[in-house]
Design an enzyme around this catalytic site. Structure first.
Site, mmCIF file in Angstrom:
data_model
loop_
_atom_site.group_PDB
_atom_site.id
_atom_site.type_symbol
_atom_site.label_atom_id
_atom_site.label_comp_id
_atom_site.label_asym_id
_atom_site.label_seq_id
_atom_site.Cartn_x
_atom_site.Cartn_y
_atom_site.Cartn_z
ATOM 1 N N GLY B 101 0.291 10.954 2.904
ATOM 2 C CA GLY B 101 -0.577 9.890 2.409
ATOM 3 C C GLY B 101 -1.773 9.679 3.298
ATOM 4 N N GLY B 104 -7.048 3.593 3.955
ATOM 5 C CA GLY B 104 -8.076 3.020 4.793
ATOM 6 C C GLY B 104 -7.590 2.852 6.230
ATOM 7 N N VAL B 108 -0.356 9.108 6.782
ATOM 8 C CA VAL B 108 1.099 8.998 6.782
ATOM 9 C C VAL B 108 1.703 10.398 6.740
ATOM 10 C CG1 VAL B 108 3.100 7.930 5.730
ATOM 11 C CG2 VAL B 108 0.852 6.938 5.365
ATOM 12 N N LYS B 124 3.312 6.539 10.373
ATOM 13 C CA LYS B 124 1.974 6.148 9.964
ATOM 14 C C LYS B 124 1.108 6.024 11.204
ATOM 15 C CE LYS B 124 1.085 3.189 6.445
ATOM 16 N NZ LYS B 124 1.133 1.960 5.681
ATOM 17 N N GLU B 173 11.418 3.805 7.591
ATOM 18 C CA GLU B 173 12.363 4.480 6.714
ATOM 19 C C GLU B 173 11.559 5.286 5.698
ATOM 20 O OE1 GLU B 173 14.828 1.542 4.834
ATOM 21 O OE2 GLU B 173 15.348 2.898 3.203
ATOM 22 N N ASP B 217 0.002 -7.739 2.670
ATOM 23 C CA ASP B 217 -0.736 -6.657 2.028
ATOM 24 C C ASP B 217 0.092 -6.093 0.881
ATOM 25 O OD1 ASP B 217 -2.828 -4.953 1.602
ATOM 26 O OD2 ASP B 217 -2.223 -3.497 3.115
ATOM 27 N N LYS B 219 0.738 -4.669 -2.486
ATOM 28 C CA LYS B 219 -0.039 -3.960 -3.510
ATOM 29 C C LYS B 219 0.816 -2.786 -3.970
ATOM 30 C CE LYS B 219 -2.329 -1.485 0.199
ATOM 31 N NZ LYS B 219 -3.554 -1.274 0.943
ATOM 32 N N ASN B 222 2.213 -0.175 -1.742
ATOM 33 C CA ASN B 222 3.214 -0.597 -0.769
ATOM 34 C C ASN B 222 4.547 -0.948 -1.429
ATOM 35 O OD1 ASN B 222 1.857 -0.270 1.596
ATOM 36 N ND2 ASN B 222 0.948 -2.319 1.571
ATOM 37 N N ASP B 238 6.051 -1.284 4.664
ATOM 38 C CA ASP B 238 4.971 -1.823 5.505
ATOM 39 C C ASP B 238 5.113 -3.281 5.911
ATOM 40 O OD1 ASP B 238 3.707 0.500 5.778
ATOM 41 O OD2 ASP B 238 1.829 -0.097 4.835
#
Lengths: 188, 852
Positions: B101, B104, B108, B124, B173, B217, B219, B222, B238
């Site tokens: 991944g 911004g 990841v 990450k 995880e 965050d 979204k 996530n 996250d």
């Protein structure tokens, strides 16, 4: 104008072999002027999304016909992808020349000012050349990359435009992606 | 084999050993081939492939500047994030295996943990621009809290640290899933399934909140969904990361920080967008949940991505803080109408959704999206509860829980259901009471003990059966409702056959449900199948369909058109009675229905008088219709209506009604004034009347403060004139009829105005103006002809005018033709064809030709 593109798309649908070549210049002009408008009007921090641009061009040229079919759109996107590629490459070339000449001329904002960072111009030109070589191996792979990279279509959408299954598209994409990377690393 | 096939085959093999083995076997001795494939495979694994994101460009003036903003904006073409770590690198005790991944914030990877246990994790790495020590410090501060979270729907954050190049990283995880929105879209999940997944998200968030961890965050990217066997499982990732990365923003850093978040302001709460230093709390996550639910329902975020892409940062912040997004159902309607989004696959949602969302789900979402955080749901679980209430068809908490609303909610399910249910409940209670009493008797009268017990048992069994019946009834009701909803969606999409099939199934599932019948009738009306529609409406009326619903205006006309005079009369009588019971003047719609027939069963003189009063109001408020989209307070409307009914005849009214016998007029005045006298305070009525009259005496000076009556706002003036003309025709005021009908034909804004021609022809005829009457009849015929032609040449289900207008035009033309020529007009072949076409689309073959 609106009628024109719709008519050409219909002609393509009906198998007119001349039609695609008539479509390209129209789409090209539209995208170019749209990009120019965006660049002058909107804030500088903003990035220009080719996907949004192409969709907007579609709406302007073909209109909001709900029944518009994907096959029909497919031709449009193919033309749009090629146009976007041309616009960006031409502009990258011009930048490169300008830089070499060292003369910075102040102009009104134009599509030529749609810019990538300087180093990115080199990258883009390298990609363009690699794409040309890929087209010699398999022109369909080059078209696939154009659609994905220059108009931001998803795998599924690309599959529809090219008329192949998403799975095949995904595999072809993996190959083209690696192939281009190898090609560009080698030519470095 | 070509390098291509070998390369693709090798990709399928995940383990390095298997891959090597395969390559050796496939390439054989061809070293060049082997090298080419190896290079391809290497190239495949390399991170930061230029092609992984479509080209993006920015305006040139900024291009040279190497600010944070631009490196983010242009990132797609360059080395995006300045992270040197790549596949193969060891980070702490983890080895990077594969990049999965990029965002911004950074990159990841899948990483392999060597000890204490060997396992795969997600790692990450945060991009430059943040102070590693601060990030790690903030994470350490929350680490304890993060560590105690233990929930099946939360992916735990395991570790954090700093890479050799000084970048902070987090270890989590590993969740191999897809974003929840994508999951729902790909599988075209039903509304229920979406909502159930959503409540899982709520519970996960609730758990974190209880442990003192705010996500900040939330979204779709996530919130991942993985499949365990076949069960979709939500994983929120996250937690604790956003707080560690984000920090209070000063003016200096606002722009760069905000730019760094590009792609995420879509999910940002107003207080986060404000950046005022107001501390973010759990309620910001509630907002995030609101956005998520919005997206699950509509396929789009409350504010459109497109718009944020093109707006300046300040504008984006303003929008988030100040603008109210459209309700989900509104968004769905506009989405359906907008082809630009139509092509975008992500935004397609099952047709089922659009109708189901209206109402409760709208409120749930909007409550979570309140700008003022104190008005949002108190907790994630409170929101989940409301969603569950919606799923089990109980009244939800969102929106002020007025009694009326709860009642409305209950009544919605249907009148028949309520009656039946209360009867059954009563039966159940009686049963229980009797059995208790029986038991008591049994105790005292021991010799009858056995018998009594038996009876008690029997009664108990009966009570159980009653309960079962209620449950079954509720189930059938629900199924019928779903069918009706789905039928509506089909009808909206002009899939007539499917819509018809759903409605028909609903009528069979729950024959006592009037909605099923009235919905099927309105479908048939759209298709011009008047007889079938009338039959279904008759059924719906029997079951208690509300008559004052504008959707049901025109039912009497339908009866009349089919020659069912009895139903026509009964229904009109009913409408008039209802108006009287409500102490309202008779509405235009009711009068319109009643004057459609030439037989004078109703008090047509009163109708004519009443219409003139209303026309006078139209003249007083010539601009009323411009306010039609303003917010209207229903209560005030009602008051206006009552006042209007009580107004004494104005001068215009008197001229208009000069042919009216005085007795009638007085009667009318008395009756309409009566209820108001009881309702208003003594004396006030007189003052009002004086006002009203003086206003009318001087029409050049309208009272600015007066509000136009509701019908001036919502009814086209042309249609009102037409109804007035018809009323006069029926009341034998032929000259006035001619006047009003001609005026209605002058109302160019009224689309259906041509329907005045047949009535005008009759009015001229009765007034003795033969030539003009012939002309009007010819115009009527021409208009009918043109409409029939348009209907014939359009796809089934498209009418050039409103169906009521079309029906009335035909009705009145028939009457005019008989009156003036003595002939019944011939059945139009085109319309017969249209009906046949419609029937064939419904997929039913059992209609005989005279049924349609």
């Amino acid at each position: 104008m609106k009628e024109d593109v719709t008519q050409i798309l219909n002609a393509i649908e009906h198998g007119d072999p001349e039609a695609p070549s008539r479509l390209l210049p129209l789409v090209y002009d539209e995208l170019r002027s749209l990009a120019a408008i965006k660049m002058t009007r909107e804030s500088a921090e903003q990035t220009l999304q080719p996907t949004a641009l192409v969709h907007e061009a579609y709406l302007r040229l073909v209109g909001g016909n709900r029944e518009a079919q994907w096959d029909n759109r497919g031709h449009f996107f193919a033309a749009a992808a090629e146009s976007m590629r041309r616009i960006l490459i031409e502009q990258a070339r011009r930048r490169k020349t300008a830089k070499r000449g060292g003369d910075l001329v102040r102009r009104n904002l134009d599509v030529d000012d749609v810019a990538l960072a300087n180093s990115d111009h080199e990258t883009l030109l390298a990609l363009d050349e690699a794409l040309n070589r890929l087209a010699l191996v398999d022109p369909n792979l080059a078209r696939l990359v154009e659609l994905r990279y220059f108009t931001g279509l998803t795998i599924d959408e690309t599959a529809k435009v090219l008329g192949v299954s998403p799975r095949t598209t995904k595999r072809n994409w993996a190959y083209a992606r690696a192939w281009l990377r190898r090609e560009m690393e080698e030519s470095d | 084999m070509t390098e291509r096939t070998i390369f693709l085959q090798a990709l399928e093999l995940s383990s390095a050993d298997a891959r090597g083995e395969y390559l050796t076997q496939a390439c054989g001795n061809d070293d060049a081939l082997r090298q080419a494939v190896d290079q391809l495979l290497d190239a495949h694994e390399l991170p930061d492939n230029l092609l992984d994101r479509p080209v993006a460009v920015s305006a040139s003036d900024q291009a040279g500047r190497t600010s944070e903003v631009n490196s983010v904006a242009i990132g797609t073409l360059g080395q995006p994030v300045g992270i040197t770590e790549s596949v193969g690198t060891e980070v702490g005790r983890y080895k990077l295996r594969e990049q999965i991944g990029e965002g911004g914030f950074g990159l990841v990877f899948v990483a392999e943990q060597q000890y204490p246990v060997r396992r795969h994790v997600a790692l990450k790495i945060i991009k430059p621009g943040m102070d590693s020590r601060e990030v790690i410090g903030r994470f350490e501060a929350e680490r304890q809290a993060v560590a105690v979270m233990n929930h099946p729907n939360i992916a735990s954050v395991l570790d954090a640290g700093t890479t050799k190049s000084g970048r902070p990283y987090f270890v989590m995880e590993l969740v191999r899933g897809v974003p929840i929105t994508e999951f729902c879209q790909r599988r075209q999940l039903s509304l229920r399934a979406r909502l159930e997944l959503f409540t899982d998200v709520c519970h996960a968030v609730q758990h974190a909140h209880q442990k003192g961890v705010i996500h900040r965050d939330l979204k779709p990217s996530n919130i991942l969904v993985t499949l365990h066997d076949v069960i979709p499982v939500v994983k929120v990732i996250d937690f604790g990361v956003a707080k560690a990365i984000g920090h209070r923003l000063t003016d200096r850093t606002v722009y760069t920080q905000f730019a760094a978040m590009i792609g995420t302001p879509l999910y940002m709460s107003p207080e986060q967008a404000e950046m005022s230093g107001l501390d973010v709390d759990t309620r910001s996550d509630i907002y995030g949940l609101g956005v998520l639910l919005y997206e699950l329902l509509t396929g789009g975020t409350p504010f459109e991505r497109e718009r944020f892409n093109t707006a300046s940062i300040d504008e984006v912040r303003r929008i988030i803080r100040e603008e109210d997004p459209p309700k989900p159902s509104t968004r769905l309607t506009t989405l359906g109408a907008s082809p630009s989004t139509h092509s975008d696959k992500r935004q397609c949602v099952p047709a089922e959704l659009s109708f189901a969302v209206r109402g409760d789900l709208d409120w749930i979402v909007m409550k979570a999206l309140e700008k003022d955080r104190s008005r949002r749901y108190e907790s994630a679980s409170a929101m989940a509860e409301d969603v569950k209430r919606f799923l089990s068809e109980q009244p939800i908490e969102a929106r002020p829980p007025s009694r009326l609303y709860q009642l409305q909610k209950f009544a919605q399910r249907n009148k028949a259901a309520i009656v039946t249910a209360s009867l059954l409940v009563a039966a159940m209670f009686l049963g229980t009471a009797i059995s208790l009493w029986q038991a008591a008797v049994a105790v005292t009268e021991r010799n009858e003990k056995d018998q009594a017990l038996q009876k008690a048992v029997r009664l108990q069994r009966e009570a159980d059966q009653a309960r079962l019946q209620i449950e079954q009834f509720a189930k059938r009701m629900k199924e019928a409702n779903i069918l009706v909803t789905s039928g509506r969606a089909h009808a909206d999409a002009e899939r007539w056959g499917a819509a018809y099939a759903d409605f028909t199934a609903a009528t069979r599932r729950q024959p006592n449900y009037y909605n099923a019948w009235s919905e099927r009738a309105s479908l048939q009306v759209r298709l011009g199948l008047w007889k079938l529609a009338a039959d279904d409406y008759a059924q719906a009326i029997e079951l208690g369909v509300p008559t004052d619903n504008p959707a049901n205006w025109g039912i009497p006309q339908l009866f009349l058109f089919n020659g069912d005079l009895e139903s026509f009369r009964a229904y009109c009588r009913d409408l008039i009675n209802q108006s009287e019971q409500r102490s309202e003047g008779v509405s235009i719609a009711v009068i319109r229905s009643c004057v459609m027939s030439s037989e004078r069963r109703f008090d047509v003189q009163t109708f004519a008088t009443r219409m003139e009063e209303m026309i006078a109001d139209f003249d007083r408020f010539p601009d009323a219709r411009r306010h039609r989209f303003d917010r209207h307070d229903r209560h005030d409307d009602r008051e206006d209506r009552e006042k209007d009914a009580s107004k004494p005849p104005s001068e215009e009214h008197l001229t208009a009604a000069k042919e009216t016998p005085k007795k009638d007029r007085d009667l009318d005045r008395d009756r309409s004034a009566e209820p108001d006298q009881t309702a208003s305070q003594p004396g006030q009525n007189d003052a009002d009347s004086a006002d009203a009259v003086s206003q009318k005496d001087d029409p050049d000076q309208p009272d600015e403060s007066a509000k136009p009556p509701w019908y001036c706002v919502f009814y086209p003036r042309g249609a009102a004139l037409y109804v007035a003309g018809l009323a006069h025709l029926r009341a034998d005021h032929f000259k006035l009829a001619v006047k009003r009908l001609n005026e209605s034909l002058d109302e160019v804004e009224w689309h259906g105005r041509s329907i005045a021609y047949p009535a005008l022809a009759m009015a001229y005829h009765r007034a003795g103006e033969t030539e003009k009457s012939r002309q009007a009849l010819a115009s009527a015929k021409a208009a009918l002809d043109q409409w029939a032609d348009e209907i014939y040449s359009s796809p089934v289900g498209r009418m050039p005018v409103m169906w009521i207008d079309w029906l009335e035009a035909q009705l009145l033309y028939r009457e005019a033709s008989i009156l003036m020529t003595g002939f019944v007009p011939a059945d139009d072949v085109r319309l017969r064809r249209v009906r046949q076409r419609a029937v064939s689309l419904l997929g039913e073959r059992d209609f005989s030709s005279d049924e349609i």
